[in-house]
Write an enzyme that holds these catalytic residues in place. Structure first.
Site, PDB file in Angstrom:
ATOM      1  N   THR A   1      -4.193  11.239  10.766  1.00 20.62           N
ATOM      2  CA  THR A   1      -3.953  12.100  11.926  1.00 20.62           C
ATOM      3  C   THR A   1      -2.497  12.571  11.959  1.00 20.62           C
ATOM      4  O   THR A   1      -2.163  13.504  12.661  1.00 20.62           O
ATOM      5  CB  THR A   1      -4.319  11.391  13.238  1.00 20.62           C
ATOM      6  OG1 THR A   1      -3.565  10.191  13.340  1.00 20.62           O
ATOM      7  CG2 THR A   1      -5.800  11.064  13.280  1.00 20.62           C
TER       8      THR A   1
ATOM      9  N   GLU B   1     -12.885   2.335   5.092  1.00 23.41           N
ATOM     10  CA  GLU B   1     -12.872   1.733   6.422  1.00 23.41           C
ATOM     11  C   GLU B   1     -14.190   1.823   7.200  1.00 23.41           C
ATOM     12  O   GLU B   1     -14.555   0.876   7.899  1.00 23.41           O
ATOM     13  CB  GLU B   1     -11.766   2.382   7.271  1.00 23.41           C
ATOM     14  CG  GLU B   1     -10.376   2.118   6.751  1.00 23.41           C
ATOM     15  CD  GLU B   1      -9.362   3.060   7.393  1.00 23.41           C
ATOM     16  OE1 GLU B   1      -9.381   4.260   7.046  1.00 23.41           O
ATOM     17  OE2 GLU B   1      -8.597   2.613   8.247  1.00 23.41           O
TER      18      GLU B   1
ATOM     19  N   PHE C   1      -7.979   1.168  11.554  1.00 25.44           N
ATOM     20  CA  PHE C   1      -6.743   1.703  12.148  1.00 25.44           C
ATOM     21  C   PHE C   1      -6.912   2.043  13.620  1.00 25.44           C
ATOM     22  O   PHE C   1      -6.603   3.149  14.065  1.00 25.44           O
ATOM     23  CB  PHE C   1      -6.342   2.963  11.349  1.00 25.44           C
ATOM     24  CG  PHE C   1      -4.874   3.271  11.341  1.00 25.44           C
ATOM     25  CD1 PHE C   1      -3.986   2.515  10.580  1.00 25.44           C
ATOM     26  CD2 PHE C   1      -4.356   4.334  12.070  1.00 25.44           C
ATOM     27  CE1 PHE C   1      -2.619   2.820  10.556  1.00 25.44           C
ATOM     28  CE2 PHE C   1      -2.993   4.638  12.051  1.00 25.44           C
ATOM     29  CZ  PHE C   1      -2.134   3.883  11.288  1.00 25.44           C
TER      30      PHE C   1
ATOM     31  N   ALA D   1      -6.065   5.105   5.511  1.00 27.33           N
ATOM     32  CA  ALA D   1      -6.940   6.086   6.156  1.00 27.33           C
ATOM     33  C   ALA D   1      -8.149   6.412   5.269  1.00 27.33           C
ATOM     34  O   ALA D   1      -8.735   7.489   5.397  1.00 27.33           O
ATOM     35  CB  ALA D   1      -6.170   7.359   6.523  1.00 27.33           C
TER      36      ALA D   1
ATOM     37  N   ARG E   1      -7.871  -2.097   8.642  1.00 30.57           N
ATOM     38  CA  ARG E   1      -9.134  -1.415   8.321  1.00 30.57           C
ATOM     39  C   ARG E   1      -9.812  -0.794   9.555  1.00 30.57           C
ATOM     40  O   ARG E   1     -10.367  -1.505  10.390  1.00 30.57           O
ATOM     41  CB  ARG E   1     -10.079  -2.408   7.641  1.00 30.57           C
ATOM     42  CG  ARG E   1     -11.086  -1.756   6.711  1.00 30.57           C
ATOM     43  CD  ARG E   1     -11.800  -2.803   5.904  1.00 30.57           C
ATOM     44  NE  ARG E   1     -12.556  -2.236   4.806  1.00 30.57           N
ATOM     45  CZ  ARG E   1     -13.105  -2.952   3.841  1.00 30.57           C
ATOM     46  NH1 ARG E   1     -12.968  -4.258   3.835  1.00 30.57           N
ATOM     47  NH2 ARG E   1     -13.774  -2.383   2.870  1.00 30.57           N
TER      48      ARG E   1
ATOM     49  N   GLN F   1       0.830  -1.200   0.000  1.00 29.33           N
ATOM     50  CA  GLN F   1       0.000   0.000   0.000  1.00 29.33           C
ATOM     51  C   GLN F   1       0.869   1.257   0.000  1.00 29.33           C
ATOM     52  O   GLN F   1       0.357   2.360  -0.089  1.00 29.33           O
ATOM     53  CB  GLN F   1      -0.897   0.022   1.247  1.00 29.33           C
ATOM     54  CG  GLN F   1      -1.922  -1.089   1.287  1.00 29.33           C
ATOM     55  CD  GLN F   1      -2.618  -1.197   2.627  1.00 29.33           C
ATOM     56  OE1 GLN F   1      -2.574  -2.247   3.265  1.00 29.33           O
ATOM     57  NE2 GLN F   1      -3.286  -0.143   3.091  1.00 29.33           N
TER      58      GLN F   1
ATOM     59  N   PHE G   1      -5.808  -4.311   3.256  1.00 30.16           N
ATOM     60  CA  PHE G   1      -6.565  -4.129   4.498  1.00 30.16           C
ATOM     61  C   PHE G   1      -5.730  -3.520   5.611  1.00 30.16           C
ATOM     62  O   PHE G   1      -6.050  -3.685   6.788  1.00 30.16           O
ATOM     63  CB  PHE G   1      -7.185  -5.458   4.953  1.00 30.16           C
ATOM     64  CG  PHE G   1      -8.023  -6.118   3.888  1.00 30.16           C
ATOM     65  CD1 PHE G   1      -9.192  -5.514   3.439  1.00 30.16           C
ATOM     66  CD2 PHE G   1      -7.639  -7.323   3.312  1.00 30.16           C
ATOM     67  CE1 PHE G   1      -9.965  -6.103   2.445  1.00 30.16           C
ATOM     68  CE2 PHE G   1      -8.404  -7.920   2.313  1.00 30.16           C
ATOM     69  CZ  PHE G   1      -9.569  -7.309   1.880  1.00 30.16           C
TER      70      PHE G   1
ATOM     71  N   ARG H   1      -5.893   6.658  17.149  1.00 30.57           N
ATOM     72  CA  ARG H   1      -7.204   6.622  16.496  1.00 30.57           C
ATOM     73  C   ARG H   1      -8.232   5.921  17.382  1.00 30.57           C
ATOM     74  O   ARG H   1      -9.423   6.220  17.324  1.00 30.57           O
ATOM     75  CB  ARG H   1      -7.108   5.978  15.108  1.00 30.57           C
ATOM     76  CG  ARG H   1      -8.319   6.261  14.221  1.00 30.57           C
ATOM     77  CD  ARG H   1      -8.091   5.854  12.766  1.00 30.57           C
ATOM     78  NE  ARG H   1      -7.595   6.940  11.949  1.00 30.57           N
ATOM     79  CZ  ARG H   1      -8.369   7.836  11.313  1.00 30.57           C
ATOM     80  NH1 ARG H   1      -9.687   7.741  11.372  1.00 30.57           N
ATOM     81  NH2 ARG H   1      -7.838   8.792  10.601  1.00 30.57           N
TER      82      ARG H   1
ATOM     83  N   GLU I   1       0.498  -1.874   4.641  1.00 30.32           N
ATOM     84  CA  GLU I   1       0.804  -0.448   4.748  1.00 30.32           C
ATOM     85  C   GLU I   1       2.268  -0.282   5.151  1.00 30.32           C
ATOM     86  O   GLU I   1       3.039   0.371   4.466  1.00 30.32           O
ATOM     87  CB  GLU I   1      -0.136   0.230   5.755  1.00 30.32           C
ATOM     88  CG  GLU I   1       0.111   1.727   5.823  1.00 30.32           C
ATOM     89  CD  GLU I   1      -0.892   2.484   6.677  1.00 30.32           C
ATOM     90  OE1 GLU I   1      -1.997   1.985   6.926  1.00 30.32           O
ATOM     91  OE2 GLU I   1      -0.555   3.607   7.108  1.00 30.32           O
TER      92      GLU I   1
HETATM   93  N1  MTE Z   1     -11.133  -3.080  -0.094  1.00 27.76           N
HETATM   94  C1  MTE Z   1     -10.571  -4.144  -0.696  1.00 27.76           C
HETATM   95  N2  MTE Z   1     -11.271  -4.812  -1.631  1.00 27.76           N
HETATM   96  N3  MTE Z   1      -9.313  -4.564  -0.366  1.00 27.76           N
HETATM   97  C2  MTE Z   1      -8.575  -3.920   0.596  1.00 27.76           C
HETATM   98  O1  MTE Z   1      -7.442  -4.310   0.877  1.00 27.76           O
HETATM   99  N4  MTE Z   1      -8.497  -2.096   2.242  1.00 27.76           N
HETATM  100  C3  MTE Z   1      -9.276  -1.197   3.108  1.00 27.76           C
HETATM  101  C4  MTE Z   1     -10.304  -0.430   2.283  1.00 27.76           C
HETATM  102  N5  MTE Z   1     -11.035  -1.310   1.416  1.00 27.76           N
HETATM  103  C5  MTE Z   1      -9.158  -2.794   1.257  1.00 27.76           C
HETATM  104  C6  MTE Z   1     -10.453  -2.393   0.849  1.00 27.76           C
HETATM  105  C7  MTE Z   1      -8.470  -0.235   3.852  1.00 27.76           C
HETATM  106  S1  MTE Z   1      -7.708  -0.733   5.267  1.00 27.76           S
HETATM  107  C8  MTE Z   1      -8.339   1.067   3.448  1.00 27.76           C
HETATM  108  S2  MTE Z   1      -7.491   2.194   4.381  1.00 27.76           S
HETATM  109  C9  MTE Z   1      -8.930   1.552   2.195  1.00 27.76           C
HETATM  110  O2  MTE Z   1      -9.611   0.522   1.486  1.00 27.76           O
HETATM  111  C10 MTE Z   1      -7.809   2.130   1.335  1.00 27.76           C
HETATM  112  O3  MTE Z   1      -8.237   2.549   0.109  1.00 27.76           O
HETATM  113  P1  MTE Z   1      -8.951   3.961  -0.158  1.00 27.76           P
HETATM  114  O4  MTE Z   1      -8.215   4.991   0.626  1.00 27.76           O
HETATM  115  O5  MTE Z   1      -8.825   4.142  -1.612  1.00 27.76           O
HETATM  116  O6  MTE Z   1     -10.355   3.786   0.309  1.00 27.76           O
HETATM  117 MO1  MOS Z   2      -6.184   1.119   6.054  1.00 27.06          MO
HETATM  118  S1  MOS Z   2      -6.006   0.249   7.910  1.00 27.06           S
HETATM  119  O1  MOS Z   2      -5.797   2.712   6.688  1.00 27.06           O
HETATM  120  O2  MOS Z   2      -4.708   0.596   5.361  1.00 27.06           O
END
Ligand code: MTE
Ligand code: MOS
Length: 786
Positions: free
Chosen positions: A461, A731, A364, A530, A362, A217, A248, A330, A252
């Site tokens: 944050t 999230e 955080f 985030a 997800r 990520q 997820f 958080r 990161e």
């Molecule tokens: N959705 C899918 N399909 N796969 C993922 O790994 N990660 C989640 C969420 N949705 C994830 C997901 C997490 S932890 C975050 S922070 C956000 O997607 C990141 O992407 P965005 O900032 O574009 O929403």
């Molecule tokens: Mo999502 S826990 O901020 O990668």
């Protein structure tokens, strides 16, 4: 001095006055490839000639000093090309994402968790590498490991200082309140279980340069980790990621180690090296959602108004800080969830244990904070014999009570409307009566129902991370190359940004070529995390596209002979008065007229500020809201659980892509359900993870998806200037699943006397449900069963 980016676009309005792709349910760009199996992940890309394979040897003990690490037999094993230990690392042996210096790539003298990487084997094929790992002779002079948050708290072992958010005098408020309750809530962790495990391919290039294809990520952090490990400038290392098979949060910060180890292999052998962790190793060697021991004390009145609250969050961080500072911050930021608390003390400790270093997942840290206060409200409602929905409604933020404990105004509060909407759509009141009837008629099966809200703060944050860059080229045939710093993990970021760029040029999405994220095109990027990926990268990409469009506008005015302000880009054409020209033709002419058809874009979130010293500020650009109503049935003899029906009303502002957003809501909810009901991590007394495969670790499957599952998007534009009035969605929906935990609580509470608190931990596995039932009813049920 930092320069404010010139906003040449209105975040809410498109220059063409028409949006063809934005707000439409455009399919995920890779949907067909995902299904057909033609989407390429790290392990699918054709291996370069001579590619070698890396396997990782981990510590057999959770804590101690390495007395002997004899790799002679490993080195002599068939297919093995080289082995490497910490001593072979040319540069910096640390990948701490915050520069804490406590995340060695390979352990030196000391081991700090079971499975900690000690050495790597580089072999001609993956199986040989893995077999050779088992031939190592390792002796550890063991010391007693610290395994739980509470044990670490007693030992005062921390990865970073405590952090509290306090308003008023909670202790005094509780003492003076007409009623009081207190208790302890254990909150379990969670394995990410991304379908594509951690993987990286490192290819040595001329002059010592290194190219790394990685599943991360955060490509810029991988680039930095590899460069520092090799002791080279960042400019000599390129990190690239086309997509992840899920991240997820688990990729990161924690994708870095595997990329670095692949690069180490590549440096030592001069050959391309690939590292793909086996699933068991992945589960043992990478961090998870933080588990917590949470202590709560609440003061309230007879109507159910919360007067004062004290929460003590003990977070098990594992052996290093990793991202725990931000994660646990958080948690305390979200200890209010959607409720006003005049007097509150939310205190947090980041505890150092001899377990794998816990990381982003997800939400955080937010989910743990929200679960805590929702549990407290369930206990309060139970003690008063009130409908928990009424207690929740009474305590929501509202006029005159709309400032968070950290001093941010809840300026966009729609929690009351969202709650009311889900209560109505789900038929909550009538169903509560039906459930009471059902529970009267059934001795062993019991139903419960609950509605819980979510208010989730959007922005990192860590304020400086709220920035993004993009790079857009328009080729002379009118096709558009789109690149930005965000990464795709299945969440649909790439297609959303492509929709925005297509609309900036007034062309179909098909004109826009989505390309892999690489540090060579957009530098110094933030992690895609985030939930802010779209907010940041879509704005940056829009700004890049707008600059090219501005140049094309002037050119079109010239050749179509009219005022530039009348030029429109729409329907794949440029239009001026009654004259028009295909977009591709205009672009081609612009090329011959020597007009630059490439631009970068840069965006940073406005208005946010945060002072951690005083714990006051506006850390979030805005809040995303939602509420869910869940109905469950539990079997009081077996503890078995079924989620019968779920109704969700969720706020994504004005959705950029309703198809993607509904997918995120459904997926997030089910993932949250897994965290709270079936996914249980078990370590033994020696600190070994016993649940390191799907045989023992239960993620939800398609059959766990609620039979009735209704998702409704709340109709409301984001009041802040986020891209086209949308809101982040990644999230927040995970925390809607807290309604399932509350519904289980409700089912058990129906069997209990009001003076008996319900000790329901998370996850509410069948065992946990049975334990809670035993505690409230004595052993009556168990006796009847025997
Ligand atoms: N959705 C899918 N399909 N796969 C993922 O790994 N990660 C989640 C969420 N949705 C994830 C997901 C997490 S932890 C975050 S922070 C956000 O997607 C990141 O992407 P965005 O900032 O574009 O929403
Ligand atoms: Mo999502 S826990 O901020 O990668």
């Amino acid at each position: 001095m930092s320069q404010a980016p010139e906003l040449i676009v209105d975040p809410h309005v498109n220059a063409t006055g028409e949006l063809r792709s934005v707000h439409k349910p455009v399919p995920h760009d890779s949907a067909e490839r995902h299904v057909a199996g033609t989407a390429l992940y790290v392990d699918d890309v054709f291996e370069p000639a001579g590619c070698l394979h890396v396997a990782v040897g981990g510590s057999p003990s959770a804590a101690g000093r390495i007395a002997r690490l004899d790799l002679e037999r490993v080195r002599a094993a068939p297919g093995v090309v080289a082995v490497a230990t910490a001593a072979d690392i040319p540069g910096h042996n640390d990948i701490s994402p915050i520069g804490a210096g406590d995340d060695p790539i390979l352990a030196g003298d000391e081991v700090v968790f079971h499975g900690q990487p000690l050495f790597i084997v580089i072999a001609r094929d993956r199986l040989s590498a893995r077999r050779a790992v088992g031939l190592a002779a390792i002796e550890i002079e063991e010391t007693a490991p610290l395994l739980t948050a509470e044990a670490a708290a007693d030992a005062n072992a921390m990865v970073s200082p405590d952090f509290d958010i306090v308003r008023g005098d909670a202790a005094a408020g509780i003492a003076a309140a007409p009623r009081r309750l207190s208790g302890k809530l254990m909150i379990g962790g969670q394995e990410h279980f991304y379908l594509e495990g951690q993987a990286a391919l490192a290819v040595p290039e001329e002059g010592g340069d290194m190219y790394v294809l990685t599943s991360t990520q955060h490509p810029s952090e991988v680039q930095k980790a590899v460069a520092e490990m090799l002791r080279q400038p960042l400019s000599t290392v390129t990190a690239e990621v086309r997509r992840m098979g899920g991240g997820f949060g688990g990729k990161e910060s924690q994708a870095g180690q595997w990329a670095v180890l692949a690069a180490l292999g590549a440096r030592i052998t001069g050959k391309p090296c690939k590292l793909r962790l086996d699933r068991d190793d992945d589960m043992i060697m990478t961090g998870k959602r933080h588990d917590f021991a949470t202590f709560w004390k609440v003061g309230f009145d007879d109507e159910g108004t919360l007067l004062a609250l004290e929460l003590d969050f003990l977070a098990r961080c594992g052996h290093s800080a990793d991202l725990s500072v931000g994660v646990v911050d958080r948690t305390v930021f979200h200890a209010d969830n959607a409720y006003y608390l005049k007097d509150i003390a939310a205190r947090s400790r980041r505890l150092r244990t001899n377990t794998v270093s816990n990381t982003a997942f997800r939400g955080f840290g937010g989910p743990q904070g929200i679960l805590a206060i929702e549990h407290v409200i369930d206990q309060v409602a139970h003690a008063l014999g009130q409908d928990p929905f009424d207690v929740r409604m009474r305590n929501l933020y509202g006029p005159g009570r709309d400032v968070t404990p950290y001093g941010m105004e809840v300026f966009d509060n729609i929690a009351p409307e969202v709650m009311a909407s889900v209560a109505e759509r789900s038929g909550y009141r009538a169903r509560r009566q039906e459930i009471a009837r059902f529970n009267n008629e059934n001795a062993f099966l019991k139903k419960g129902i609950a509605i819980t809200p979510v208010k989730f703060g959007i922005s990192f944050t860590t304020t400086h991370l709220n920035q993004a860059g993009a790079l857009v080229h328009v080729y002379s045939d009118g096709s558009i190359h789109l690149n930005h710093g965000g990464t795709e993990m299945g969440q649909g970021l790439y297609v959303k940004v492509a929709q925005v760029v297509a609309d900036e040029f007034g062309v179909d999405v098909a004109y826009v070529k989505i390309t892999a994220t690489t540090t060579a095109k957009v530098p110094n990027t933030s992690p895609t995390a985030a939930s802010s990926g779209t907010d940041l990268n879509a704005m940056a990409a829009r700004l890049a596209a707008a600059q090219i469009r501005t140049r094309l506008t002037a050119f079109a005015a010239e050749i179509l002979e009219g005022p530039p302000e009348d030029v429109r880009f729409r329907d794949n054409h440029v239009i001026l008065g009654n004259r028009s020209m295909p977009f591709a033709e205009l672009v081609n002419k612009a090329y011959y007229a020597r007009i630059s058809l490439s631009s970068t874009g840069f965006y940073k979130t406005p208005k946010i500020h945060w002072d951690r010293e005083t714990a006051r500020g506006r850390p979030f650009f805005y809040f995303a809201y939602g509420a869910a109503c869940s109905e469950v049935t539990i079997d009081t003899l077996t503890g078995e659980l079924r989620v019968d029906r779920v109704d969700i009303v969720h706020d994504v502002g004005k959705s950029l892509n309703p198809a993607i957003d509904i997918g995120q809501i459904e997926g997030g909810f089910v993932q949250g359900m897994g965290w709270l009901t079936t996914e249980e991590l078990v370590w033994d007394e020696r600190g070994r993870l016993r649940t390191h495969a799907p045989s023992t670790y239960k993620i939800p499957t398609s059959s766990d998806v609620p039979a009735e599952f209704h998702v409704h998007l709340f109709d409301c534009e984001n009041r802040e200037g986020a891209i086209y009035g949308s809101k982040a969605v990644g999230e927040p929906p995970l925390m809607l699943a807290i309604s399932v935990h509350s519904a289980i609580f409700d089912a058990i509470a129906g069997m209990a006397r009001p003076e008996a608190p319900i000790p329901l931990r998370a996850p509410a596995t069948p065992e946990a449900i049975l334990n809670a039932i035993d505690a409230v009813r004595g052993d009556a049920v168990q006796e009847a069963y025997r």
